[in-house]
Write a protein that holds these residues in place. Structure first.
Motif, PDB file in Angstrom:
ATOM      1  N   ASP A   1      -8.717  -3.621  -8.857  1.00  0.00           N
ATOM      2  CA  ASP A   1      -8.125  -3.697  -7.590  1.00  0.00           C
ATOM      3  C   ASP A   1      -8.739  -4.664  -6.366  1.00  0.00           C
ATOM      4  O   ASP A   1      -9.640  -4.043  -5.769  1.00  0.00           O
ATOM      5  CB  ASP A   1      -7.972  -2.181  -6.930  1.00  0.00           C
ATOM      6  CG  ASP A   1      -7.129  -2.202  -5.640  1.00  0.00           C
ATOM      7  OD1 ASP A   1      -6.892  -3.200  -4.898  1.00  0.00           O
ATOM      8  OD2 ASP A   1      -6.857  -1.057  -5.295  1.00  0.00           O
TER       9      ASP A   1
ATOM     10  N   LYS B   1      -0.510   9.566   1.191  1.00  0.00           N
ATOM     11  CA  LYS B   1      -1.595   8.663   1.135  1.00  0.00           C
ATOM     12  C   LYS B   1      -2.919   9.341   1.601  1.00  0.00           C
ATOM     13  O   LYS B   1      -2.943  10.241   2.508  1.00  0.00           O
ATOM     14  CB  LYS B   1      -1.039   7.794   2.415  1.00  0.00           C
ATOM     15  CG  LYS B   1       0.127   6.733   2.184  1.00  0.00           C
ATOM     16  CD  LYS B   1      -0.277   5.789   1.054  1.00  0.00           C
ATOM     17  CE  LYS B   1      -1.582   5.037   0.887  1.00  0.00           C
ATOM     18  NZ  LYS B   1      -1.763   4.119  -0.240  1.00  0.00           N
ATOM     19  N   PRO B   2      -3.867   9.251   0.998  1.00  0.00           N
ATOM     20  CA  PRO B   2      -5.030   9.861   1.429  1.00  0.00           C
ATOM     21  C   PRO B   2      -5.628   9.086   2.345  1.00  0.00           C
ATOM     22  O   PRO B   2      -6.549   8.169   2.263  1.00  0.00           O
ATOM     23  CB  PRO B   2      -6.003   9.867  -0.197  1.00  0.00           C
ATOM     24  CG  PRO B   2      -5.442   8.511  -0.538  1.00  0.00           C
ATOM     25  CD  PRO B   2      -4.127   8.115  -0.275  1.00  0.00           C
TER      26      PRO B   2
ATOM     27  N   ARG C   1     -12.446  -0.510  -8.043  1.00  0.00           N
ATOM     28  CA  ARG C   1     -11.763  -0.932  -6.718  1.00  0.00           C
ATOM     29  C   ARG C   1     -12.877  -0.841  -5.583  1.00  0.00           C
ATOM     30  O   ARG C   1     -12.591  -0.945  -4.342  1.00  0.00           O
ATOM     31  CB  ARG C   1     -10.484   0.429  -6.484  1.00  0.00           C
ATOM     32  CG  ARG C   1     -10.998   1.549  -6.759  1.00  0.00           C
ATOM     33  CD  ARG C   1     -12.034   2.218  -5.568  1.00  0.00           C
ATOM     34  NE  ARG C   1     -11.342   2.438  -4.208  1.00  0.00           N
ATOM     35  CZ  ARG C   1     -11.918   2.412  -3.053  1.00  0.00           C
ATOM     36  NH1 ARG C   1     -13.241   2.295  -3.048  1.00  0.00           N
ATOM     37  NH2 ARG C   1     -11.154   2.566  -1.832  1.00  0.00           N
TER      38      ARG C   1
ATOM     39  N   CYS D   1       0.926  -1.234  -0.076  1.00  0.00           N
ATOM     40  CA  CYS D   1       0.088  -0.186   0.092  1.00  0.00           C
ATOM     41  C   CYS D   1       0.950   1.348  -0.016  1.00  0.00           C
ATOM     42  O   CYS D   1       0.805   2.081  -0.833  1.00  0.00           O
ATOM     43  CB  CYS D   1      -0.843  -0.149   1.268  1.00  0.00           C
ATOM     44  SG  CYS D   1      -1.974   1.361   1.514  1.00  0.00           S
TER      45      CYS D   1
ATOM     46  N   GLU E   1      -2.224  -5.538  -3.710  1.00  0.00           N
ATOM     47  CA  GLU E   1      -1.332  -5.264  -2.393  1.00  0.00           C
ATOM     48  C   GLU E   1      -0.720  -6.305  -2.017  1.00  0.00           C
ATOM     49  O   GLU E   1      -1.261  -7.485  -1.566  1.00  0.00           O
ATOM     50  CB  GLU E   1      -2.186  -4.500  -1.624  1.00  0.00           C
ATOM     51  CG  GLU E   1      -2.525  -3.086  -2.165  1.00  0.00           C
ATOM     52  CD  GLU E   1      -2.901  -2.140  -0.795  1.00  0.00           C
ATOM     53  OE1 GLU E   1      -2.980  -0.957  -1.116  1.00  0.00           O
ATOM     54  OE2 GLU E   1      -3.349  -2.429   0.194  1.00  0.00           O
TER      55      GLU E   1
ATOM     56  N   GLU F   1       0.338   7.152  -6.034  1.00  0.00           N
ATOM     57  CA  GLU F   1      -1.010   7.923  -6.317  1.00  0.00           C
ATOM     58  C   GLU F   1      -0.286   9.492  -6.172  1.00  0.00           C
ATOM     59  O   GLU F   1       0.246  10.021  -5.439  1.00  0.00           O
ATOM     60  CB  GLU F   1      -1.745   7.641  -5.213  1.00  0.00           C
ATOM     61  CG  GLU F   1      -2.857   8.765  -5.004  1.00  0.00           C
ATOM     62  CD  GLU F   1      -4.159   8.268  -4.120  1.00  0.00           C
ATOM     63  OE1 GLU F   1      -4.223   7.083  -3.621  1.00  0.00           O
ATOM     64  OE2 GLU F   1      -4.943   9.037  -3.847  1.00  0.00           O
TER      65      GLU F   1
ATOM     66  N   GLY G   1      -6.222   8.298  -7.051  1.00  0.00           N
ATOM     67  CA  GLY G   1      -7.025   7.408  -6.359  1.00  0.00           C
ATOM     68  C   GLY G   1      -8.384   7.915  -6.299  1.00  0.00           C
ATOM     69  O   GLY G   1      -9.073   8.866  -6.883  1.00  0.00           O
ATOM     70  N   ALA G   2      -9.424   6.934  -5.567  1.00  0.00           N
ATOM     71  CA  ALA G   2     -10.585   6.965  -5.689  1.00  0.00           C
ATOM     72  C   ALA G   2     -11.340   8.284  -5.063  1.00  0.00           C
ATOM     73  O   ALA G   2     -12.281   8.904  -5.574  1.00  0.00           O
ATOM     74  CB  ALA G   2     -11.098   5.906  -4.649  1.00  0.00           C
ATOM     75  N   ARG G   3     -10.587   8.814  -4.054  1.00  0.00           N
ATOM     76  CA  ARG G   3     -11.136  10.146  -3.444  1.00  0.00           C
ATOM     77  C   ARG G   3     -10.852  11.188  -4.453  1.00  0.00           C
ATOM     78  O   ARG G   3     -11.314  12.387  -3.978  1.00  0.00           O
ATOM     79  CB  ARG G   3     -10.596  10.177  -1.947  1.00  0.00           C
ATOM     80  CG  ARG G   3     -11.075   9.422  -1.165  1.00  0.00           C
ATOM     81  CD  ARG G   3      -9.801   8.860   0.126  1.00  0.00           C
ATOM     82  NE  ARG G   3     -10.375   7.747   0.626  1.00  0.00           N
ATOM     83  CZ  ARG G   3     -10.186   6.468   0.423  1.00  0.00           C
ATOM     84  NH1 ARG G   3      -9.500   6.319  -0.650  1.00  0.00           N
ATOM     85  NH2 ARG G   3     -10.602   5.513   1.121  1.00  0.00           N
TER      86      ARG G   3
ATOM     87  N   GLN H   1      -1.073   7.474 -10.599  1.00  0.00           N
ATOM     88  CA  GLN H   1      -2.588   6.872 -10.013  1.00  0.00           C
ATOM     89  C   GLN H   1      -3.300   8.042  -9.580  1.00  0.00           C
ATOM     90  O   GLN H   1      -2.924   8.829  -8.813  1.00  0.00           O
ATOM     91  CB  GLN H   1      -1.941   5.913  -8.823  1.00  0.00           C
ATOM     92  CG  GLN H   1      -3.094   5.347  -8.223  1.00  0.00           C
ATOM     93  CD  GLN H   1      -2.747   4.239  -7.161  1.00  0.00           C
ATOM     94  OE1 GLN H   1      -1.724   3.585  -7.586  1.00  0.00           O
ATOM     95  NE2 GLN H   1      -3.707   4.023  -6.265  1.00  0.00           N
TER      96      GLN H   1
ATOM     97  N   ARG I   1       3.932  -1.153  -7.162  1.00  0.00           N
ATOM     98  CA  ARG I   1       2.924   0.147  -6.774  1.00  0.00           C
ATOM     99  C   ARG I   1       3.714   0.182  -5.267  1.00  0.00           C
ATOM    100  O   ARG I   1       4.245  -0.432  -4.677  1.00  0.00           O
ATOM    101  CB  ARG I   1       1.624  -0.242  -6.673  1.00  0.00           C
ATOM    102  CG  ARG I   1       1.300  -1.414  -5.739  1.00  0.00           C
ATOM    103  CD  ARG I   1      -0.401  -1.270  -5.145  1.00  0.00           C
ATOM    104  NE  ARG I   1      -0.120  -0.252  -4.144  1.00  0.00           N
ATOM    105  CZ  ARG I   1      -1.164   0.336  -3.925  1.00  0.00           C
ATOM    106  NH1 ARG I   1      -2.203   0.245  -4.503  1.00  0.00           N
ATOM    107  NH2 ARG I   1      -1.067   1.556  -2.914  1.00  0.00           N
TER     108      ARG I   1
ATOM    109  N   LYS J   1      -8.837   5.567 -10.615  1.00  0.00           N
ATOM    110  CA  LYS J   1      -9.552   4.594  -9.804  1.00  0.00           C
ATOM    111  C   LYS J   1     -11.022   5.237  -9.906  1.00  0.00           C
ATOM    112  O   LYS J   1     -11.336   6.395 -10.037  1.00  0.00           O
ATOM    113  CB  LYS J   1      -9.002   4.452  -8.399  1.00  0.00           C
ATOM    114  CG  LYS J   1      -7.643   3.678  -8.422  1.00  0.00           C
ATOM    115  CD  LYS J   1      -7.119   3.588  -7.047  1.00  0.00           C
ATOM    116  CE  LYS J   1      -6.879   2.023  -7.014  1.00  0.00           C
ATOM    117  NZ  LYS J   1      -6.517   1.275  -5.575  1.00  0.00           N
TER     118      LYS J   1
ATOM    119  N   HIS K   1      -8.378  -3.201  -2.283  1.00  0.00           N
ATOM    120  CA  HIS K   1      -8.993  -2.083  -1.585  1.00  0.00           C
ATOM    121  C   HIS K   1     -10.818  -2.438  -1.835  1.00  0.00           C
ATOM    122  O   HIS K   1     -11.438  -2.036  -0.862  1.00  0.00           O
ATOM    123  CB  HIS K   1      -8.923  -0.729  -2.330  1.00  0.00           C
ATOM    124  CG  HIS K   1      -7.403  -0.439  -2.006  1.00  0.00           C
ATOM    125  ND1 HIS K   1      -6.269  -0.717  -2.425  1.00  0.00           N
ATOM    126  CD2 HIS K   1      -7.096   0.329  -0.549  1.00  0.00           C
ATOM    127  CE1 HIS K   1      -5.426  -0.084  -2.099  1.00  0.00           C
ATOM    128  NE2 HIS K   1      -5.793   0.356  -0.767  1.00  0.00           N
TER     129      HIS K   1
END
Ligand code: PEP
Ligand code: MN
Length: 336
Positions: A268, A130-131, A236, A101, A297, A163, A183-185, A181, A125, A206, A271
Motif C-alpha cells: 500500500d 475508519k480507525p 503499508r 480511502c 487510494e 476494513e 488495518g494496521a492498528r 481488511q 476498496r 496490514k 498510506h
C-alpha cells in the motif's frame, strides 16, 4: 532450542536444566565440549526462553525453529495464490486493488468505480468504519457505507474490500465484502484475528505501524490456525524517525517475507508515503521488488476527499500508472 551452559558449569547445574526442560515435556540432547556443554531442547510444546535463561549456569538460549508454522514455507513450499473476482495475488500474479480511502457518497463511489473499471481494476476498496487518530475526524458511514460499496461494485462487476474493526462486525461484513481488511492498528487485535480464522473469505492483513516482520507473521498465523488459509499480507509502511513521509515503506519486507512465507505480499504505497506524488515511484519500486499486489487510494475528486485526499491519486493519474506498472511487471516475469 539450544541451551548453552556457562563455561565449566557444574554437573549439578546441567542436570537441573535438563530436569527443568524434561518436566515441561521436552527431550534433552546433551553435547559436551571442552568448555561448554550444550543442551538441545527438542519438543513441540511452547516454552518461554527467558524461563531457561534465568536458570543457574545458563549462558545463552538460542531458538532454532521459527514460532510460526502454517505461514511458513516449511509447512507449504509452494506460493499460495489467492483469487478474487478473477484477479490473482501470488506466484507470478500481481493483483490490483484501488479506490478511495473512505466511502463518502453513492455518487463519489460510482464515479470513482467507473473510472477504475475502465482502467482495468476489478477489486474496489473503500473504508466504511475508519480507525481515525482523532475522534473528531470523519469516522466513516458505517453499514450504509458498506451498502454503497456493494451496490456500486455490483454495478461494475467488481469485488470489494473494506476494513473490519471489531469481532461483532464480522457477520455484517460477510454480507457485503469479498476481502476483509485488518488495518494496521488492529494487527494485534488477537480476538479479531481468531474470529477471522473461522471465516472462509480472504483476509488482507496490514502490517502494524511498529510491527516487526515476525510479529506480522504471527498475526497471520492466528488467522491461519483458525482454519482460514487465505491471508494476503500488506506492507503499508512502518513508523521510523523519518518524517518527510507519513511512514517509511519497507520495500525489503517483500523479499524477506516471500523467502519465509508462501503467502502473497502486497504493498500500500498510499498510506506508506501519505503523499500523492510519491505513490507512483513507490508502486513501481514495489513491483520491481516482486510484490504480489498493490492497494492504491484513488478518489474522483481528491481535493474534496473527507479522508486522505493528499495521498489519493486522480483517476487519470492512476490509469497512467497502471499502464506503466503492467509494462514493468514483464521485467520481473509477472503479470497483472
Ligand atoms: C486504510 O487502508 O484505509 C487504512 C486505514 O490503512 P492502515 O490500516 O494501513 O492505516
Ligand atoms: Mn486512507
Amino acid at each position: 532450542m539450544l541451551i548453552v551452559m556457562q563455561s565449566h558449569a557444574s554437573e549439578d547445574k546441567i542436570q537441573k536444566v535438563i530436569e527443568f526442560i524434561k518436566q515441561r515435556g521436552f527431550d534433552a540432547h546433551i553435547s559436551r565440549g571442552e568448555d561448554h556443554t550444550v543442551i538441545g531442547c527438542v519438543g513441540r510444546k511452547i516454552i518461554d526462553k527467558r524461563d531457561i535463561e534465568l536458570l543457574d549456569g545458563v549462558k545463552e538460549v538460542i531458538r532454532i525453529t521459527s514460532p510460526y508454522k502454517l505461514v511458513s514455507r516449511v509447512f507449504k513450499p509452494d506460493n499460495t495464490i489467492i483469487e478474487v473476482n478473477g484477479i490473482k495475488f501470488g506466484g507470478t500474479h500481481i493483483g490490483m486493488i484501488a479506490g478511495p480511502c473512505s466511502v463518502e457518497t453513492y455518487e463519489q463511489m460510482d464515479e470513482t468505480a467507473e473510472k477504475l473499471y475502465n482502467s482495468g481494476v476489478r477489486i474496489l476498496r473503500g473504508g466504511a468504519f475508519k480507525p481515525r487518530t482523532s475522534p473528531y475526524a470523519f469516522q466513516g458511514l458505517g453499514e450504509e457505507g458498506l451498502k454503497i460499496l456493494r451496490k456500486v461494485a455490483d454495478k461494475y462487476n467488481m469485488a470489494v474490500t473494506s476494513e473490519v474493526m471489531e469481532v461483532n462486525q464480522i457477520p455484517m461484513f460477510l454480507k457485503y465484502v469479498d476481502i476483509l481488511q485488518v488495518g494496521a492498528r488492529n494487527m494485534q487485535n488477537f480476538n479479531l484475528l481468531k474470529s477471522l480464522g473461522e471465516v472462509r473469505k480472504p483476509v488482507m492483513l496490514k502490517r502494524g505501524l511498529s510491527a516487526t516482520i515476525e510479529e506480522w507473521l504471527m498475526s497471520a498465523e492466528y488467522i491461519m490456525s483458525g482454519g482460514n488459509r487465505e491471508v494476503i499480507l500488506c506492507e503499508r509502511g512502518i513508523r521510523t524517525f523519518e518524517n518527510m513521509t507519513r511512514n517509511t515503506l519497507d520495500i525489503s519486507a517483500i523479499p524477506v517475507v516471500q523467502k519465509i512465507s508462501h503467502l502473497p505480499v502486497i504493498v500500500d504505497p498510499s498510506h506508506a508515503t501519505g503523499l500523492r506524488d510519491k505513490v507512483a515511484p513507490m508502486s513501481k519500486a514495489a513491483v520491481a521488488a516482486g510484490a504480489d499486489g498493490l492497494v492504491i487510494e484513488v478518489h474522483n475528486n481528491p481535493d474534496c476527499a473527507l479522508c486522505d485526499g493528499a495521498q489519493s491519486l486522480y483517476p487519470e493519474e492512476f490509469a497512467e500508472l497502471f499502464k506503466d506498472l503492467k509494462a514493468l511487471a514483464v521485467v520481473v516475469k509477472k503479470t497483472f
